[in-house]
Design an enzyme around this catalytic site. Structure first.
Site, mmCIF file in Angstrom:
data_model
loop_
_atom_site.group_PDB
_atom_site.id
_atom_site.type_symbol
_atom_site.label_atom_id
_atom_site.label_comp_id
_atom_site.label_asym_id
_atom_site.label_seq_id
_atom_site.Cartn_x
_atom_site.Cartn_y
_atom_site.Cartn_z
ATOM 1 N N ARG A 25 0.794 -1.149 -0.065
ATOM 2 C CA ARG A 25 -0.046 0.039 0.116
ATOM 3 C C ARG A 25 0.776 1.277 -0.038
ATOM 4 O O ARG A 25 0.638 2.179 -0.756
ATOM 5 C CB ARG A 25 -1.000 0.026 1.097
ATOM 6 C CG ARG A 25 -2.166 -0.860 1.005
ATOM 7 C CD ARG A 25 -3.181 -0.862 2.239
ATOM 8 N NE ARG A 25 -2.171 -1.143 3.402
ATOM 9 C CZ ARG A 25 -2.694 -0.754 4.621
ATOM 10 N NH1 ARG A 25 -3.646 0.008 4.752
ATOM 11 N NH2 ARG A 25 -2.008 -1.074 5.777
ATOM 12 N N ASN A 43 -5.984 -2.538 1.877
ATOM 13 C CA ASN A 43 -6.030 -3.988 2.319
ATOM 14 C C ASN A 43 -7.525 -4.332 2.267
ATOM 15 O O ASN A 43 -8.318 -3.925 2.711
ATOM 16 C CB ASN A 43 -5.338 -4.341 3.519
ATOM 17 C CG ASN A 43 -3.945 -4.131 3.245
ATOM 18 O OD1 ASN A 43 -3.136 -4.411 2.170
ATOM 19 N ND2 ASN A 43 -3.066 -4.199 4.461
#
Length: 98
Positions: A25, A43
């Site tokens: 990320r 996520n």
């Protein structure tokens, strides 16, 4: 005929493989910011990463190419890409897991 470089695109990506716990990320956010894209990354509880990427079509495609590789510790096994509605804002955010 519009210039293809100026055509805006929005894509929703679902990235699968070893993509959580490897800074995917944060790396995706840095890459999107480097490319000047807007959107978000988060996520998913199923172990995947999801991203909404908005910007010039050619630049979105460059991000998607990067996403197939990701950061060094990642191992991407598959990416699903779909069309999406563009975000209202600027910037690229890391969102909470959903």
């Amino acid at each position: 005929m519009p210039d293809p470089d100026s055509t805006l695109a929005a894509r929703l990506l679902r990235i699968r493989g070893r993509v959580q716990g490897v800074s995917y990320r944060a790396s995706a956010q840095r890459e999107a910011q480097r490319l000047g894209l807007s959107g978000w990354v988060r996520n998913r509880h199923d172990g995947s990463v999801e991203a909404l990427v908005c910007g010039p079509a050619d630049t979105v495609e460059r991000f998607i190419a990067w996403a197939h590789v990701g950061p060094p510790a990642a191992s991407v096994s598959a990416i699903e890409v779909g069309d999406a509605a563009p975000t209202d804002g600027a910037g690229f955010d890391c969102l909470p897991t959903c």
